[in-house]
Design an enzyme around this catalytic site. Structure first.
Site, short mmCIF file in Angstrom:
data_model
loop_
_atom_site.label_atom_id
_atom_site.label_comp_id
_atom_site.label_asym_id
_atom_site.label_seq_id
_atom_site.Cartn_x
_atom_site.Cartn_y
_atom_site.Cartn_z
CD GLU A 53 51.50 43.17 44.65
OE1 GLU A 53 51.49 42.99 43.41
OE2 GLU A 53 52.52 43.51 45.26
CB CYS B 127 45.93 40.38 38.38
SG CYS B 127 47.18 39.39 39.23
#
Length: 498
Positions: free
Chosen positions: A224, A258
């Site tokens: 991720e 993110c």
């Protein structure tokens, strides 16, 4: 607290990571896949560990960041995990059930099942920007799938990591869950362990190192990662509304997310209006910054220096930089690690800020004439974790979704692709591989094993073993020729329809 096991707990403080992994693997082999009740109990204990110690976690996270408000922590770290974990817990029993892939096979005396089986012992490597949520959520998914878990927490958020390491033995035996702390050398050794799966959240650069380390043991990985997330302001968008929403989105956790919007494509001729609206939104949001507890600081000196360097280098190379500093305040401030909201324009592709993920309170503005140019620009670079669109969801939006590649797409708001707790979340290409949340998280930590058996009085596969009779020769020949004719008919039908 009861762990649900009959054995005397062993302190993980006396065990090295390799020894903990062996302990977990042997426990799994000895006890086998856990029941739904045990899996749900582990998830409950994981949640209890967080919720029982909420104030301690808020204090630890605030100390790690220097400035991070209690409300911001509770919203981003805690509220962000609750619905996902509750959804996972409530569906664990259903997801565990075997399924019959071909029910009609029973008519021929063949019984087939696909059994969801745990992988065994998995490693989770967490980031520093959401150091609690982004290890707890994948750990809950791994528990739902029936695995044992070891977590390596980020050394950058050391207070949160140490608190978690000290709390875990109160709720878990190390054969179920253990936490490892330490610097980059510990992280590197952790990634090299022969886990049954490694789940990593962090930068693309470190993700490459994790994958390389795991590959030595053929350990599958879920990555991720981050990336420069683009925003497109549509030609028919409301400029003021889009600017206000994008400004708020960028300032969540000080831009250290993110899925933060990183750079914005604005229609040529409307860039000035957009920049003015963006600056006005930042001023409304933050009439004060220096003493404002809601204004999240850069997590440490290294990240503060890195973001400042990106801004300063762009300015020195000719970019226009506007920093929204409240009256009578001096920012950026290295003592508080606070950088004011910053808008950068007129960049060139050779500037670092054009290619490096900023991870701070900075927005880069780019202009465009045709949407096709935006699509070409995005197609030529790394795929982002999320792509944003501000404007109506009509033909232009559908073309944008169809012709670009990203982990997810969100229209008119921040990270909407993460809101459905039963929808998968993950990147593609440089922004990651694999997914989690909801059923996708269960699948990530599960091996689907096919189990087939028969009690027929003859061997079905004997037809494939020599010597072959004339009848078998004939059957195979007819089957192949039939498949060939069918394929050619489909191709001819398509050609004639052109």
């Amino acid at each position: 607290m009861s762990t649900g096991t009959a054995e005397e707990p062993i302190s993980d403080s006396v065990l090295a990571p390799a020894a903990i992994l062996e302990l977990q693997r042997q426990a799994y082999l000895r006890e086998g896949p856990p029941s739904a009740a045990v899996r749900r109990h582990r998830i409950d204990r994981l949640l209890a560990m967080v919720l029982d110690n909420l104030d301690s976690y808020v204090d630890a996270l605030a100390r790690d960041f220097g400035t991070r408000s209690r409300t911001g922590i509770l919203f981003a770290e805690i509220m962000g995990m609750l619905s996902i974990i509750e959804h996972t817990r409530s569906h664990t029993g259903k997801w565990m059930r075997p399924r019959n892939p071909k029910p009609t096979a029973r008519l021929y005396g063949i019984r087939a099942q696909v059994q969801p089986t745990p992988l065994g012992a998995v490693g989770i490597i967490g980031p520093w920007n959401f150091p609690l949520q982004l290890v707890v959520v994948p750990a809950a998914a791994a528990f739902a799938a029936g695995n044992r878990v070891m977590i390596k927490m980020s050394e950058i958020t050391a207070h949160t990591a140490e608190l978690t390491r000290s709390l875990v033995p109160e709720y878990f035996d190390p054969s179920e869950l253990a936490v490892v702390t330490g610097g980059p050398e510990v992280g590197a050794a952790f990634a090299e362990l022969p886990f049954d799966h490694v789940f990593f959240t962090g930068s693309t650069r470190v993700g490459r190192l994790v994958q390389r380390a795991a590959a030595a043991n053929l350990v599958p990985v879920t990555l991720e990662l981050g990336g420069k997330n683009p925003v497109v302001v549509a030609p028919d968008a409301d400029i003021a509304r889009a600017a206000a929403r994008i400004a708020r989105a960028r300032m969540i956790n000080g831009g250290q997310v993110c899925v933060s919007p990183d750079y914005v494509f604005v229609p040529e001729g409307r860039v000035d209006a957009f920049a003015d609206a963006l600056g006005a939104s930042f001023r409304d949001m933050f009439p004060a910054i220096a003493a404002n507890e809601d204004y999240t600081a850069c997590v440490d000196e290294a990240n503060y220096d890195r973001v400042r360097a990106l801004i300063d280098e762009a300015r020195a190379q000719g970019a226009r930089v506007e920093q929204i500093v409240p009256p009578d305040e001096t920012l950026p401030d290295p003592s508080t690690r606070k950088i004011p909201p910053t808008v950068v324009r007129d960049i060139t592709d050779d500037m670092r800020i054009a290619t490096e993920e900023v991870f701070g309170p900075v927005l880069v503005l780019r202009s465009y004439v045709k949407l096709a140019d935006v699509v070409d620009n995005l197609s030529g670079g790394d795929s982002p974790l999320v792509a944003y669109w501000y404007g109506p969801g009509g033909r232009d939006f559908r073309a944008f979704v169809r012709n670009t590649r990203s982990g997810g797409v969100s229209r008119n708001d921040f990270a909407l692709n993460m809101f459905p707790e039963n929808a998968p979340f993950g990147g593609v290409g440089a922004s990651g591989m694999g997914a989690y949340r909801g059923k996708a998280g269960f699948d990530t930590f599960t091996h689907y094993r096919t189990v087939v058996g028969t009690d027929l009085p003859f061997v079905v596969t004997a037809l494939a073993a020599p010597p072959f009779s004339r009848f078998i020769h004939r059957v195979i020949d007819i089957a192949v020729r039939t498949a060939h004719r069918r394929t050619r008919r489909r191709l001819a039908a398509r050609d004639s329809g052109r």
